[in-house]
Design a protein around this motif. Structure first.
Motif, PDB file in Angstrom:
ATOM      1  N   MET A 128       0.840  -1.180   0.000  1.00 34.00           N
ATOM      2  CA  MET A 128       0.000   0.000   0.000  1.00 34.00           C
ATOM      3  C   MET A 128       0.887   1.246   0.000  1.00 34.00           C
ATOM      4  O   MET A 128       1.889   1.310   0.693  1.00 34.00           O
ATOM      5  CB  MET A 128      -0.896   0.015   1.231  1.00 34.00           C
ATOM      6  CG  MET A 128      -1.719   1.280   1.310  1.00 34.00           C
ATOM      7  SD  MET A 128      -2.757   1.466   2.768  1.00 34.00           S
ATOM      8  CE  MET A 128      -3.867   0.125   2.564  1.00 34.00           C
ATOM      9  N   THR A 129       0.485   2.213  -0.768  1.00 35.05           N
ATOM     10  CA  THR A 129       1.169   3.501  -0.832  1.00 35.05           C
ATOM     11  C   THR A 129       0.503   4.458   0.140  1.00 35.05           C
ATOM     12  O   THR A 129      -0.721   4.468   0.260  1.00 35.05           O
ATOM     13  CB  THR A 129       1.095   4.079  -2.264  1.00 35.05           C
ATOM     14  OG1 THR A 129       1.709   3.163  -3.160  1.00 35.05           O
ATOM     15  CG2 THR A 129       1.764   5.418  -2.362  1.00 35.05           C
ATOM     16  N   THR A 130       1.304   5.282   0.819  1.00 35.67           N
ATOM     17  CA  THR A 130       0.769   6.281   1.734  1.00 35.67           C
ATOM     18  C   THR A 130       1.095   7.671   1.224  1.00 35.67           C
ATOM     19  O   THR A 130       2.258   7.980   0.949  1.00 35.67           O
ATOM     20  CB  THR A 130       1.355   6.105   3.149  1.00 35.67           C
ATOM     21  OG1 THR A 130       1.034   4.802   3.616  1.00 35.67           O
ATOM     22  CG2 THR A 130       0.784   7.137   4.105  1.00 35.67           C
ATOM     23  N   ILE A 131       0.065   8.479   1.089  1.00 42.21           N
ATOM     24  CA  ILE A 131       0.230   9.894   0.764  1.00 42.21           C
ATOM     25  C   ILE A 131      -0.024  10.662   2.049  1.00 42.21           C
ATOM     26  O   ILE A 131      -1.060  10.496   2.690  1.00 42.21           O
ATOM     27  CB  ILE A 131      -0.765  10.358  -0.313  1.00 42.21           C
ATOM     28  CG1 ILE A 131      -0.484   9.652  -1.632  1.00 42.21           C
ATOM     29  CG2 ILE A 131      -0.698  11.879  -0.483  1.00 42.21           C
ATOM     30  CD1 ILE A 131      -1.494   9.969  -2.718  1.00 42.21           C
ATOM     31  N   TRP A 172       3.293  23.674  -2.054  1.00 42.57           N
ATOM     32  CA  TRP A 172       2.498  24.791  -2.568  1.00 42.57           C
ATOM     33  C   TRP A 172       1.445  24.349  -3.575  1.00 42.57           C
ATOM     34  O   TRP A 172       0.270  24.388  -3.273  1.00 42.57           O
ATOM     35  CB  TRP A 172       3.360  25.896  -3.161  1.00 42.57           C
ATOM     36  CG  TRP A 172       4.233  26.588  -2.178  1.00 42.57           C
ATOM     37  CD1 TRP A 172       3.947  26.874  -0.867  1.00 42.57           C
ATOM     38  CD2 TRP A 172       5.547  27.071  -2.409  1.00 42.57           C
ATOM     39  NE1 TRP A 172       4.999  27.496  -0.286  1.00 42.57           N
ATOM     40  CE2 TRP A 172       5.997  27.639  -1.208  1.00 42.57           C
ATOM     41  CE3 TRP A 172       6.382  27.079  -3.500  1.00 42.57           C
ATOM     42  CZ2 TRP A 172       7.243  28.221  -1.079  1.00 42.57           C
ATOM     43  CZ3 TRP A 172       7.622  27.660  -3.387  1.00 42.57           C
ATOM     44  CH2 TRP A 172       8.042  28.228  -2.189  1.00 42.57           C
ATOM     45  N   ARG A 173       1.825  23.943  -4.734  1.00 40.43           N
ATOM     46  CA  ARG A 173       0.859  23.525  -5.762  1.00 40.43           C
ATOM     47  C   ARG A 173       1.090  22.058  -6.101  1.00 40.43           C
ATOM     48  O   ARG A 173       2.215  21.664  -6.378  1.00 40.43           O
ATOM     49  CB  ARG A 173       1.020  24.362  -7.024  1.00 40.43           C
ATOM     50  CG  ARG A 173       0.903  25.837  -6.763  1.00 40.43           C
ATOM     51  CD  ARG A 173      -0.343  26.391  -7.381  1.00 40.43           C
ATOM     52  NE  ARG A 173      -0.399  27.833  -7.145  1.00 40.43           N
ATOM     53  CZ  ARG A 173      -1.446  28.429  -6.636  1.00 40.43           C
ATOM     54  NH1 ARG A 173      -2.500  27.745  -6.314  1.00 40.43           N
ATOM     55  NH2 ARG A 173      -1.445  29.735  -6.457  1.00 40.43           N
ATOM     56  N   VAL A 174       0.013  21.296  -6.107  1.00 36.97           N
ATOM     57  CA  VAL A 174       0.102  19.864  -6.380  1.00 36.97           C
ATOM     58  C   VAL A 174      -0.452  19.608  -7.776  1.00 36.97           C
ATOM     59  O   VAL A 174      -1.552  20.058  -8.097  1.00 36.97           O
ATOM     60  CB  VAL A 174      -0.702  19.054  -5.333  1.00 36.97           C
ATOM     61  CG1 VAL A 174      -0.624  17.571  -5.626  1.00 36.97           C
ATOM     62  CG2 VAL A 174      -0.197  19.360  -3.929  1.00 36.97           C
ATOM     63  N   SER A 175       0.305  18.893  -8.582  1.00 37.30           N
ATOM     64  CA  SER A 175      -0.118  18.547  -9.936  1.00 37.30           C
ATOM     65  C   SER A 175      -0.739  17.150  -9.923  1.00 37.30           C
ATOM     66  O   SER A 175      -0.099  16.189  -9.499  1.00 37.30           O
ATOM     67  CB  SER A 175       1.094  18.554 -10.878  1.00 37.30           C
ATOM     68  OG  SER A 175       0.808  17.847 -12.059  1.00 37.30           O
ATOM     69  N   ALA A 176      -1.970  17.052 -10.412  1.00 31.07           N
ATOM     70  CA  ALA A 176      -2.642  15.754 -10.480  1.00 31.07           C
ATOM     71  C   ALA A 176      -1.861  14.793 -11.379  1.00 31.07           C
ATOM     72  O   ALA A 176      -1.676  13.624 -11.034  1.00 31.07           O
ATOM     73  CB  ALA A 176      -4.072  15.916 -10.982  1.00 31.07           C
ATOM     74  N   ASP A 177      -1.384  15.269 -12.511  1.00 29.79           N
ATOM     75  CA  ASP A 177      -0.639  14.397 -13.439  1.00 29.79           C
ATOM     76  C   ASP A 177       0.655  13.894 -12.807  1.00 29.79           C
ATOM     77  O   ASP A 177       1.000  12.715 -12.932  1.00 29.79           O
ATOM     78  CB  ASP A 177      -0.326  15.128 -14.744  1.00 29.79           C
ATOM     79  CG  ASP A 177      -1.565  15.367 -15.591  1.00 29.79           C
ATOM     80  OD1 ASP A 177      -2.550  14.609 -15.434  1.00 29.79           O
ATOM     81  OD2 ASP A 177      -1.549  16.315 -16.401  1.00 29.79           O
ATOM     82  N   ARG A 178       1.353  14.768 -12.128  1.00 29.53           N
ATOM     83  CA  ARG A 178       2.612  14.366 -11.498  1.00 29.53           C
ATOM     84  C   ARG A 178       2.360  13.367 -10.362  1.00 29.53           C
ATOM     85  O   ARG A 178       3.109  12.416 -10.183  1.00 29.53           O
ATOM     86  CB  ARG A 178       3.334  15.604 -10.978  1.00 29.53           C
ATOM     87  CG  ARG A 178       4.731  15.333 -10.526  1.00 29.53           C
ATOM     88  CD  ARG A 178       5.514  16.641 -10.352  1.00 29.53           C
ATOM     89  NE  ARG A 178       6.755  16.315  -9.720  1.00 29.53           N
ATOM     90  CZ  ARG A 178       6.997  16.430  -8.424  1.00 29.53           C
ATOM     91  NH1 ARG A 178       6.070  16.893  -7.622  1.00 29.53           N
ATOM     92  NH2 ARG A 178       8.160  16.096  -7.917  1.00 29.53           N
ATOM     93  N   ASP A 228       1.609   9.960 -11.857  1.00 26.60           N
ATOM     94  CA  ASP A 228       2.863   9.322 -12.265  1.00 26.60           C
ATOM     95  C   ASP A 228       3.600   8.733 -11.080  1.00 26.60           C
ATOM     96  O   ASP A 228       4.116   7.611 -11.161  1.00 26.60           O
ATOM     97  CB  ASP A 228       3.774  10.325 -12.979  1.00 26.60           C
ATOM     98  CG  ASP A 228       3.276  10.721 -14.362  1.00 26.60           C
ATOM     99  OD1 ASP A 228       2.390  10.009 -14.895  1.00 26.60           O
ATOM    100  OD2 ASP A 228       3.761  11.728 -14.893  1.00 26.60           O
ATOM    101  N   ALA A 229       3.636   9.443  -9.977  1.00 27.29           N
ATOM    102  CA  ALA A 229       4.327   8.950  -8.784  1.00 27.29           C
ATOM    103  C   ALA A 229       3.660   7.697  -8.241  1.00 27.29           C
ATOM    104  O   ALA A 229       4.337   6.770  -7.770  1.00 27.29           O
ATOM    105  CB  ALA A 229       4.362  10.031  -7.711  1.00 27.29           C
ATOM    106  N   LEU A 230       2.339   7.618  -8.322  1.00 27.78           N
ATOM    107  CA  LEU A 230       1.617   6.462  -7.797  1.00 27.78           C
ATOM    108  C   LEU A 230       1.750   5.253  -8.716  1.00 27.78           C
ATOM    109  O   LEU A 230       1.573   4.113  -8.278  1.00 27.78           O
ATOM    110  CB  LEU A 230       0.143   6.781  -7.582  1.00 27.78           C
ATOM    111  CG  LEU A 230      -0.143   7.804  -6.479  1.00 27.78           C
ATOM    112  CD1 LEU A 230      -1.631   8.089  -6.410  1.00 27.78           C
ATOM    113  CD2 LEU A 230       0.384   7.337  -5.146  1.00 27.78           C
ATOM    114  N   GLN A 231       2.053   5.460  -9.985  1.00 24.45           N
ATOM    115  CA  GLN A 231       2.205   4.342 -10.918  1.00 24.45           C
ATOM    116  C   GLN A 231       3.578   3.666 -10.789  1.00 24.45           C
ATOM    117  O   GLN A 231       3.746   2.549 -11.228  1.00 24.45           O
ATOM    118  CB  GLN A 231       1.984   4.806 -12.352  1.00 24.45           C
ATOM    119  CG  GLN A 231       0.524   5.112 -12.618  1.00 24.45           C
ATOM    120  CD  GLN A 231       0.282   5.605 -14.034  1.00 24.45           C
ATOM    121  OE1 GLN A 231       1.207   5.866 -14.787  1.00 24.45           O
ATOM    122  NE2 GLN A 231      -0.983   5.752 -14.381  1.00 24.45           N
TER     123      GLN A 231
END
Length: 81
Positions: free
Chosen positions: A1-4, A68-74, A77-80
């Motif tokens: 499991m990944t934790t954010i 500050w700003r979170v990119s949904a696309d980035r 990618d990190a979760l993949q």
């Protein structure tokens, strides 16, 4: 499991936006694959010292991902990986 981990504080507009993006991206993943933990800099002196001028901060599995700003696309990618 990944934790954010989302580090922010109450009444923070950018934190609210970051939370929405995190929730959107996590909702696209299979159930149970990603856990989201929210931490407030107001509840933890060490977090405050480290991040107060950069909130919101997003960590993925304990590693710095964004501030500050979170990119949904980035984040996708990190979760993949």
């Amino acid at each position: 499991m990944t934790t954010i981990t989302l580090i922010g504080k109450p009444d923070c507009h950018l934190c609210d936006v970051a939370r929405e993006i995190v929730e959107l991206v996590v909702a696209e993943r299979p159930d149970g694959e990603v856990e989201v933990v929210e931490r407030s800099i107001l509840d933890d002196a060490a977090l405050y010292q480290m991040w107060w001028e950069k909130i919101p901060v997003v960590l993925v599995d304990g590693r710095f991902h964004a501030h500050w700003r979170v990119s949904a696309d980035r984040l996708r990618d990190a979760l993949q990986r």
